[in-house]
Design an enzyme around this catalytic site. Structure first.
Site, PDB file in Angstrom:
ATOM      1  N   ASN A 245      40.113 -41.941 -36.423  1.00 26.29           N
ATOM      2  CA  ASN A 245      39.880 -43.218 -37.111  1.00 26.29           C
ATOM      3  C   ASN A 245      38.524 -43.304 -37.804  1.00 26.29           C
ATOM      4  O   ASN A 245      38.400 -43.889 -38.872  1.00 26.29           O
ATOM      5  CB  ASN A 245      40.089 -44.399 -36.153  1.00 26.29           C
ATOM      6  CG  ASN A 245      39.113 -44.401 -35.011  1.00 26.29           C
ATOM      7  OD1 ASN A 245      38.737 -43.349 -34.501  1.00 26.29           O
ATOM      8  ND2 ASN A 245      38.674 -45.576 -34.614  1.00 26.29           N
TER       9      ASN A 245
ATOM     10  N   GLU B  22      28.368 -43.915 -23.825  1.00 24.60           N
ATOM     11  CA  GLU B  22      27.670 -43.136 -24.834  1.00 24.60           C
ATOM     12  C   GLU B  22      26.506 -43.974 -25.352  1.00 24.60           C
ATOM     13  O   GLU B  22      26.319 -45.104 -24.928  1.00 24.60           O
ATOM     14  CB  GLU B  22      28.634 -42.802 -25.985  1.00 24.60           C
ATOM     15  CG  GLU B  22      29.792 -41.910 -25.542  1.00 24.60           C
ATOM     16  CD  GLU B  22      30.654 -41.431 -26.697  1.00 24.60           C
ATOM     17  OE1 GLU B  22      30.909 -42.223 -27.617  1.00 24.60           O
ATOM     18  OE2 GLU B  22      31.078 -40.267 -26.666  1.00 24.60           O
TER      19      GLU B  22
ATOM     20  N   GLU C 204      36.066 -42.185 -23.795  1.00 26.39           N
ATOM     21  CA  GLU C 204      36.038 -43.420 -24.600  1.00 26.39           C
ATOM     22  C   GLU C 204      37.461 -43.631 -25.105  1.00 26.39           C
ATOM     23  O   GLU C 204      37.927 -42.895 -25.972  1.00 26.39           O
ATOM     24  CB  GLU C 204      35.085 -43.250 -25.785  1.00 26.39           C
ATOM     25  CG  GLU C 204      33.637 -43.005 -25.396  1.00 26.39           C
ATOM     26  CD  GLU C 204      32.983 -44.203 -24.754  1.00 26.39           C
ATOM     27  OE1 GLU C 204      33.464 -45.336 -24.951  1.00 26.39           O
ATOM     28  OE2 GLU C 204      31.991 -44.009 -24.042  1.00 26.39           O
TER      29      GLU C 204
ATOM     30  N   CYS D 118      38.666 -48.906 -32.668  1.00 27.47           N
ATOM     31  CA  CYS D 118      38.925 -49.233 -31.257  1.00 27.47           C
ATOM     32  C   CYS D 118      38.338 -50.595 -30.885  1.00 27.47           C
ATOM     33  O   CYS D 118      38.738 -51.200 -29.907  1.00 27.47           O
ATOM     34  CB  CYS D 118      38.345 -48.144 -30.374  1.00 27.47           C
ATOM     35  SG  CYS D 118      36.602 -47.855 -30.715  1.00 27.47           S
TER      36      CYS D 118
HETATM   37  P1  NAD Z   1      44.502 -38.993 -29.354  1.00 31.44           P
HETATM   38  O1  NAD Z   1      44.252 -39.214 -27.914  1.00 31.44           O
HETATM   39  O2  NAD Z   1      45.872 -38.701 -29.802  1.00 31.44           O
HETATM   40  O3  NAD Z   1      43.623 -37.759 -29.885  1.00 31.44           O
HETATM   41  C1  NAD Z   1      42.220 -37.728 -29.789  1.00 31.44           C
HETATM   42  C2  NAD Z   1      41.762 -36.287 -29.799  1.00 31.44           C
HETATM   43  O4  NAD Z   1      42.238 -35.645 -28.610  1.00 31.44           O
HETATM   44  C3  NAD Z   1      42.308 -35.461 -30.973  1.00 31.44           C
HETATM   45  O5  NAD Z   1      41.331 -34.554 -31.397  1.00 31.44           O
HETATM   46  C4  NAD Z   1      43.477 -34.733 -30.331  1.00 31.44           C
HETATM   47  O6  NAD Z   1      43.802 -33.533 -30.986  1.00 31.44           O
HETATM   48  C5  NAD Z   1      42.930 -34.463 -28.942  1.00 31.44           C
HETATM   49  N1  NAD Z   1      43.927 -34.228 -27.888  1.00 31.44           N
HETATM   50  C6  NAD Z   1      45.202 -34.677 -27.837  1.00 31.44           C
HETATM   51  N2  NAD Z   1      45.812 -34.199 -26.722  1.00 31.44           N
HETATM   52  C7  NAD Z   1      44.891 -33.456 -26.061  1.00 31.44           C
HETATM   53  C8  NAD Z   1      44.912 -32.703 -24.844  1.00 31.44           C
HETATM   54  N3  NAD Z   1      46.014 -32.605 -24.098  1.00 31.44           N
HETATM   55  N4  NAD Z   1      43.789 -32.082 -24.452  1.00 31.44           N
HETATM   56  C9  NAD Z   1      42.676 -32.157 -25.206  1.00 31.44           C
HETATM   57  N5  NAD Z   1      42.596 -32.825 -26.370  1.00 31.44           N
HETATM   58  C10 NAD Z   1      43.696 -33.471 -26.795  1.00 31.44           C
HETATM   59  O7  NAD Z   1      43.904 -40.240 -30.103  1.00 31.44           O
HETATM   60  P2  NAD Z   1      43.963 -40.557 -31.664  1.00 31.44           P
HETATM   61  O8  NAD Z   1      45.346 -41.009 -31.993  1.00 31.44           O
HETATM   62  O9  NAD Z   1      43.352 -39.442 -32.436  1.00 31.44           O
HETATM   63  O10 NAD Z   1      42.944 -41.792 -31.766  1.00 31.44           O
HETATM   64  C11 NAD Z   1      43.302 -43.111 -31.559  1.00 31.44           C
HETATM   65  C12 NAD Z   1      42.864 -43.589 -30.198  1.00 31.44           C
HETATM   66  O11 NAD Z   1      41.490 -43.388 -30.027  1.00 31.44           O
HETATM   67  C13 NAD Z   1      43.091 -45.073 -29.983  1.00 31.44           C
HETATM   68  O12 NAD Z   1      43.637 -45.282 -28.721  1.00 31.44           O
HETATM   69  C14 NAD Z   1      41.694 -45.653 -30.063  1.00 31.44           C
HETATM   70  O13 NAD Z   1      41.498 -46.856 -29.370  1.00 31.44           O
HETATM   71  C15 NAD Z   1      40.893 -44.551 -29.466  1.00 31.44           C
HETATM   72  N6  NAD Z   1      39.485 -44.678 -29.848  1.00 31.44           N
HETATM   73  C16 NAD Z   1      38.585 -45.077 -28.903  1.00 31.44           C
HETATM   74  C17 NAD Z   1      37.242 -45.223 -29.244  1.00 31.44           C
HETATM   75  C18 NAD Z   1      36.220 -45.642 -28.223  1.00 31.44           C
HETATM   76  O14 NAD Z   1      35.040 -45.485 -28.490  1.00 31.44           O
HETATM   77  N7  NAD Z   1      36.602 -46.152 -27.067  1.00 31.44           N
HETATM   78  C19 NAD Z   1      36.842 -44.960 -30.557  1.00 31.44           C
HETATM   79  C20 NAD Z   1      37.799 -44.578 -31.491  1.00 31.44           C
HETATM   80  C21 NAD Z   1      39.124 -44.422 -31.131  1.00 31.44           C
END
Ligand code: NAD
Length: 480
Positions: free
Chosen positions: A150, A460, A248, A282
């Site tokens: 995002n 963080e 996060e 998020c």
């Molecule tokens: P996601 O969990 O699908 O993927 C995030 C990252 O993790 C990607 O690089 C993905 O390739 C990797 N990943 C996926 N499966 C994995 C595994 N089994 N092992 C290791 N890595 C793996 O999330 P997304 O769809 O990319 O992002 C959206 C989500 O992120 C939303 O839920 C949003 O709220 C959250 N988010 C949180 C914050 C925060 O600071 N709390 C900030 C931004 C986004």
């Protein structure tokens, strides 16, 4: 154009030569390919990082700091180029990438270039025992950084900057959906004089490349930002290896509006906190609770303002809402509108896909407001992460607080009021890691950033990240 892995300071193809398509969300076309890296590629990255560690961890702080400053400077110098790349890769309006994403990526490096020179440790004199304790905060070694789609470069650099500032070497993986600016960062790091192997960027799917990073026995800490489900999986994999974890995760943030607030400021900010980045932040306030006294007025004014938002191609300067990040995500958003309607939600505006002439295959969706009457409905309990918000009235402070906390998530909350007592009561009782009062997403990089409950563990930002990326060791010396 083929994106390559950045390992040991050079760009290389994945070992098995497999690639994944990378889509441009604004027109639905494949415009580049990214490595589908395997365990072997992660191993190569690890070996490069391990080799670089003894020298990097012993590099003087001012020298490390100077390189981080240089990276920040180079990012700033390439603002337009990087913003264009980010906008094309993610679908976000170019104006947003220029104003927020890329400046913040530079600020992350700049902040930690400064912070590392101010980071210190504690000393405890054991009076009466003739002993002196001091704490060493040593870099951990090789650490893994995994980020979402995002805010691609913004969040990627938010992890990498403190990790390398603290003297670690990094194996990092950006989201496979938005890999471009992470790829471009490699070049910038080389130009800035970052020694080879300090930062290694491996591209690929989460379930293979990401998983290999998390499973690697010698990658001792994982800093992850992404979905709650993925975070829970990572925690399960990492726990038996006793890795340090910073997670996060998702949010379902309440935006609580009282009648005594500064109405105009609230209205304008609420449009932003609902739909900035197509609602794919998020921290977006996706559940809006409004004091009954002003509910009807708010509803009317909010709908009017949201209807004025322009959905358009991300490269156009007057676009407020660009494209959603992927076809799958667009389908998820559409499914949630249907779910909400089936549960009795009333669509007040939006709710439909948008076709932009000339870009018919792009992933566009109207900013959507849904009126709900019950906080337990799925649209109020599950993270949608798109341009959908719900609105609902409340009568009392107690009810507002109960509604706000009635979610498994606990990332952030926003409160609109000019009553000091109420501000303090809510600040203390909201179950979220961040509370914004009369503002939204105002960020001071020194503050702890993170969530409670299903929104994650750890913090963080500021010295919190430097504490995460270092191992404290107590030294106790007894003297005569
Ligand atoms: P996601 O969990 O699908 O993927 C995030 C990252 O993790 C990607 O690089 C993905 O390739 C990797 N990943 C996926 N499966 C994995 C595994 N089994 N092992 C290791 N890595 C793996 O999330 P997304 O769809 O990319 O992002 C959206 C989500 O992120 C939303 O839920 C949003 O709220 C959250 N988010 C949180 C914050 C925060 O600071 N709390 C900030 C931004 C986004």
């Amino acid at each position: 154009m083929n994106i390559k892995n950045y390992i040991n300071g050079i760009f290389i193809n994945p070992t098995e030569g497999n690639y994944i398509d990378n889509y441009n969300p604004s027109n639905g076309e494949v415009y580049s390919q990214i490595p589908n890296s395997t365990k072997e590629d992660v191993e190569k990255a690890y070996e490069a990082a391990e080799k670089a560690f003894p020298s990097w961890s012993n590099t003087a702080l001012v020298a490390r700091s100077k390189i981080l400053f240089k990276i920040a400077e180079l990012i700033k110098g390439k603002l337009h180029f990087l913003a264009e790349a980010e906008s094309k890769d993610n679908g976000k309006p170019i104006s947003l990438a220029k104003a927020i994403d890329i400046p913040r990526a530079a600020a992350n490096f700049q902040f930690y270039a400064n912070a590392i020179t101010q980071f210190s440790s504690e000393a405890h004199e054991s009076i009466g025992l003739n002993a002196m304790n001091f704490t060493l905060r040593q870099p951990i070694g090789v650490v893994g950084c995994i980020s979402p789609w995002n805010l691609p470069l913004y969040l990627f650099s938010w992890k990498i900057a403190p990790a390398i500032a603290a003297g670690n070497c990094v194996v990092a993986k950006p989201s496979e959906i938005t890999p471009m600016t992470a790829f471009l960062l490699g070049e910038i790091c080389t130009e800035a004089g970052l020694p080879k192997g300090v930062l290694n960027i491996v591209h690929g799917l989460g379930t293979t490349t990401g998983q290999a990073i998390v499973e690697h026995p010698n990658i001792k800490a994982i800093s992850f930002t992404g979905g709650t489900k993925t975070g829970a999986h990572i925690a399960r994999v990492a726990a038996p290896m006793f890795k340090k974890l910073s997670l996060e995760l998702g949010g379902k943030n309440p935006n609580i509006i009282f009648a005594d607030c500064d109405y105009e400021k609230m209205l304008e900010t609420t449009v932003r906190s609902s739909f900035a980045n197509q609602g794919q932040i998020c921290l977006c306030g996706s559940r809006i609770f409004v004091e009954e006294k002003i509910y009807d007025k708010f509803k009317k004014d909010f709908i009017k303002k949201v209807k004025q938002l322009k959905v358009g191609h991300p490269s156009k300067p007057n676009t407020d809402i660009g494209a959603l990040v992927s076809k799958e995500h667009l389908e998820k958003i559409e499914a949630y509108v249907e779910i909400a309607e089936n549960e009795g939600g009333r669509i007040l505006c939006g709710g439909l896909e948008v076709t932009i002439p000339g870009y018919e295959n792009g992933y566009y969706f109207q900013p959507t407001i849904i009126e709900v009457t019950d906080n337990s409905c799925r649209i109020n309990q599950e993270e949608v992460f798109g341009p959908i918000v719900t609105i609902m009235p409340f009568k009392t402070d107690k009810e507002a607080l109960q509604l706000a906390n009635d979610t498994k998530y606990g990332l952030s909350s926003t409160l609109w009021t000019n009553n000091l007592n109420r501000t303090m009561q809510f600040s203390k009782q909201l179950h979220t890691g961040i509370v914004w009062v009369n503002t939204w997403m105002l960020r001071d990089l020194r503050t702890p950033f993170g969530g409670q409950k299903a929104s994650g563990i750890g913090r963080e930002g500021g010295f919190e990240a430097l504490r995460f990326f270092t191992e404290p060791k107590n030294i106790c010396i007894q003297y005569e």
